[in-house]
Design an enzyme around this catalytic site. Structure first.
Site, PDB file in Angstrom:
ATOM      1  N   VAL A 128       5.061 -16.816 -12.432  1.00 34.98           N
ATOM      2  CA  VAL A 128       5.589 -17.347 -13.549  1.00 34.98           C
ATOM      3  C   VAL A 128       4.294 -17.373 -14.835  1.00 34.98           C
ATOM      4  O   VAL A 128       4.928 -17.360 -15.959  1.00 34.98           O
ATOM      5  CB  VAL A 128       6.342 -18.547 -13.674  1.00 34.98           C
ATOM      6  CG1 VAL A 128       7.420 -18.841 -12.659  1.00 34.98           C
ATOM      7  CG2 VAL A 128       5.254 -19.747 -13.549  1.00 34.98           C
ATOM      8  N   SER A 177       8.758 -34.049 -15.730  1.00 33.93           N
ATOM      9  CA  SER A 177       8.279 -35.048 -15.133  1.00 33.93           C
ATOM     10  C   SER A 177       8.232 -36.445 -15.786  1.00 33.93           C
ATOM     11  O   SER A 177       8.091 -36.506 -16.963  1.00 33.93           O
ATOM     12  CB  SER A 177       6.767 -34.649 -14.283  1.00 33.93           C
ATOM     13  OG  SER A 177       6.390 -35.929 -13.752  1.00 33.93           O
ATOM     14  N   TYR A 198      -1.609 -32.237 -15.955  1.00 38.93           N
ATOM     15  CA  TYR A 198      -0.306 -32.256 -15.590  1.00 38.93           C
ATOM     16  C   TYR A 198       0.666 -32.962 -16.693  1.00 38.93           C
ATOM     17  O   TYR A 198       1.757 -32.508 -17.170  1.00 38.93           O
ATOM     18  CB  TYR A 198      -0.062 -33.058 -14.111  1.00 38.93           C
ATOM     19  CG  TYR A 198       1.401 -33.139 -13.411  1.00 38.93           C
ATOM     20  CD1 TYR A 198       1.723 -31.786 -13.467  1.00 38.93           C
ATOM     21  CD2 TYR A 198       2.171 -34.214 -13.459  1.00 38.93           C
ATOM     22  CE1 TYR A 198       3.197 -31.789 -12.597  1.00 38.93           C
ATOM     23  CE2 TYR A 198       3.293 -34.007 -12.832  1.00 38.93           C
ATOM     24  CZ  TYR A 198       3.809 -32.901 -12.511  1.00 38.93           C
ATOM     25  OH  TYR A 198       4.919 -32.576 -11.881  1.00 38.93           O
ATOM     26  N   LYS A 210       3.745 -31.114 -18.861  1.00 38.26           N
ATOM     27  CA  LYS A 210       4.799 -31.641 -18.805  1.00 38.26           C
ATOM     28  C   LYS A 210       5.468 -32.253 -20.028  1.00 38.26           C
ATOM     29  O   LYS A 210       6.695 -32.022 -20.285  1.00 38.26           O
ATOM     30  CB  LYS A 210       5.064 -32.684 -17.535  1.00 38.26           C
ATOM     31  CG  LYS A 210       4.943 -31.949 -16.146  1.00 38.26           C
ATOM     32  CD  LYS A 210       5.948 -30.972 -15.935  1.00 38.26           C
ATOM     33  CE  LYS A 210       5.772 -30.491 -14.594  1.00 38.26           C
ATOM     34  NZ  LYS A 210       6.774 -29.563 -14.378  1.00 38.26           N
TER      35      LYS A 210
END
Ligand SMILES: NC(=O)c1ccc[n+]([C@@H]2O[C@H](COP(=O)([O-])OP(=O)(O)OC[C@H]3O[C@@H](n4cnc5c(N)ncnc54)[C@H](O)[C@@H]3O)[C@@H](O)[C@H]2O)c1
Length: 259
Positions: free
Chosen positions: A65, A147, A160, A164
């Site tokens: 991706v 998330s 992270y 997100k």
């Protein structure tokens, strides 16, 4: 639920394991033709075998991706057998590390998978959806898997969490823009809380059984989520049951996210 997605064709990224595999299964059970993509070829073959056991077709495509060229191939191949009208941006990486330990390269690699990937894929997907619709309004549903980390932080969410949160905001930005065009392209997200998948299994050195699971005490429904609970929320958003829903994130987190 059996015909919720009949006549629909869905691309699901990260379909080699975890939520992606469960969504592939549940979407196919609901009548969709599923094109599942992933870096992990062995995992994709396992997903294919799982669906085949239930007599469900599944097209597996190797995919990175983070690569626009790889997205080109996926979108072209997926639209070859008819128009696609569902895209689930699910592939993701966590790389949980504290700020002091994290290199610029690691930060960038997380953002490349978790936000650049969905941006690149959605761009090509929307172009194809519009081209396939011709003069008629284009119809499609895009579901991003964000998330709880988009809202709540832990020290190790250095890359992270921001990646997100960016994807959650991109969801809203695209919902506004694609809604303004007179098309019916909806963009929503599912924000899972902690669920036991290969990603969370790999997130610490200890085997799952030996970990301190005190985290669940902060969750009103005091347990980890189930993979299918996340997949069913994505199914709802992809389907026409959610045809007046766009720009939203459904938290599937036992109530943790907003308290
Ligand atoms: N498990 C959780 O507790 C949890 C919670 C919140 C959000 N999420 C999100 O859910 C999504 C799915 O995670 P999961 O828990 O099922 O983990 P998983 O590791 O089982 O699945 C992620 C998949 O993404 C694939 N992938 C990674 N990088 C890729 C790339 N560059 N190109 C293509 N595929 C790639 C992996 O090979 C893997 O199959 C992720 O976006 C993750 O951030 C998971």
């Amino acid at each position: 639920m059996s015909s919720l997605l009949s006549g629909r064709r869905a691309i699901i990224t990260g379909a080699a394991s975890g939520f992606g595999r469960a969504m592939a299964h549940i979407f196919a059970q609901a009548g969709a033709d599923v094109v599942g993509t992933d870096l992990n070829q062995d995992g994709l073959a396992e997903t294919q075998a799982l669906l085949a056991d239930d007599g469900l077709p599944f097209e597996a495509l190797e995919h990175d991706v983070t690569s626009p060229a790889s997205w080109n191939t996926v979108i072209e191949t997926a639209f070859q057998n008819g128009p696609c009208d569902i895209l689930v941006n699910n592939a993701g990486v966590a790389k949980l590390q504290r700020f002091g330990e994290m290199s610029l390269e690691t930060f960038q690699s997380v953002c490349n998978v978790n936000i650049l990937g969905p941006f690149a894929g959605t761009k090509l997907f929307v172009e194809q959806v519009r081209a396939a619709a011709g003069e008629a309004p284009a119809r499609a549903s895009i579901v991003n898997i964000t998330s709880i980390a988009a809202k709540k932080s832990l020290p190790v969410f250095t890359a992270y969490g921001p990646s997100k949160a960016g994807l959650a905001n991109l969801t809203k930005a695209l919902a506004v823009e694609l809604g303004l065009k007179g098309d019916f392209i909806r963009v929503n997200a599912v924000a899972p809380g902690p669920v036991r998948t290969p990603m969370t299994e790999a997130a610490a050195d200890l085997p799952w059984e030996e970990r301190d699971h005190s985290l669940v005490k902060a969750i009103p429904i005091a347990r980890y989520g189930e993979i299918e609970e996340v997949a069913k929320a994505a199914l709802y958003l992809a389907s026409d049951r959610a045809k007046f829903v766009t720009g939203h994130t459904i938290p599937v987190d036992g109530g943790w996210g907003d308290i």
